[in-house]
Design an enzyme around this catalytic site. Structure first.
Site, mmCIF file in Angstrom:
data_model
loop_
_atom_site.group_PDB
_atom_site.id
_atom_site.type_symbol
_atom_site.label_atom_id
_atom_site.label_comp_id
_atom_site.label_asym_id
_atom_site.label_seq_id
_atom_site.Cartn_x
_atom_site.Cartn_y
_atom_site.Cartn_z
ATOM 1 N N HIS A 23 0.832 -1.031 0.030
ATOM 2 C CA HIS A 23 -0.123 -0.005 -0.386
ATOM 3 C C HIS A 23 0.944 1.380 0.139
ATOM 4 O O HIS A 23 1.923 1.693 0.535
ATOM 5 C CB HIS A 23 -1.299 0.188 1.272
ATOM 6 C CG HIS A 23 -2.217 -0.897 1.755
ATOM 7 N ND1 HIS A 23 -3.734 -0.742 0.165
ATOM 8 C CD2 HIS A 23 -1.865 -2.606 1.670
ATOM 9 C CE1 HIS A 23 -4.026 -2.583 0.523
ATOM 10 N NE2 HIS A 23 -2.592 -3.299 1.353
ATOM 11 N N CYS A 35 -2.281 5.123 -4.499
ATOM 12 C CA CYS A 35 -2.636 3.947 -5.105
ATOM 13 C C CYS A 35 -3.745 4.175 -5.780
ATOM 14 O O CYS A 35 -4.425 3.447 -6.356
ATOM 15 C CB CYS A 35 -3.735 3.972 -3.662
ATOM 16 S SG CYS A 35 -4.816 2.960 -3.497
#
Length: 114
Positions: A23, A35
């Site tokens: 992430h 992201c």
């Protein structure tokens, strides 16, 4: 941090697969632009391979936890589909390179010749 790996075939230099894990954590959930950029680029690439290049890539992802996607590109049925697939994959690679250079604290890109 997102770890991205793009694999090229040693003999043909064609892109044969890519994987993404981790992430970015560059912002709060729902506002993480790194992201979002990686997600849109990777999903658009899979959609392009399917809809434009007439391929059915093998996609493995973690739908529960997120943060993982692996895409393997099958052989194309025609040279036109192969050209389209490689154009789409090269565009993905260029986009990932741009994101990784701009947001180096949040994404690491490896391009591997296999």
């Amino acid at each position: 941090m997102i770890l991205a790996n793009i694999i090229h075939d040693k003999q043909s230099d064609q892109i044969t697969s890519f994987s993404l894990s981790g992430h970015a954590d560059s912002g709060e959930y729902g506002k993480d632009i790194v992201c979002a950029a990686v997600s849109v680029l990777s999903i658009s690439t899979v959609n392009g391979l399917t809809e434009v290049a007439n391929l059915e890539p093998k996609v493995v992802s973690d739908d529960i936890e997120g943060g993982f996607m692996e895409v393997t590109v099958p052989e194309a049925n025609s040279s036109a589909d192969e050209i389209a697939a490689q154009a789409i994959l090269s565009t993905f690679q260029n986009g990932m390179r741009d994101i990784s250079q701009t947001y180096a604290d949040y994404i690491k890109l490896d391009i591997t010749i296999d």
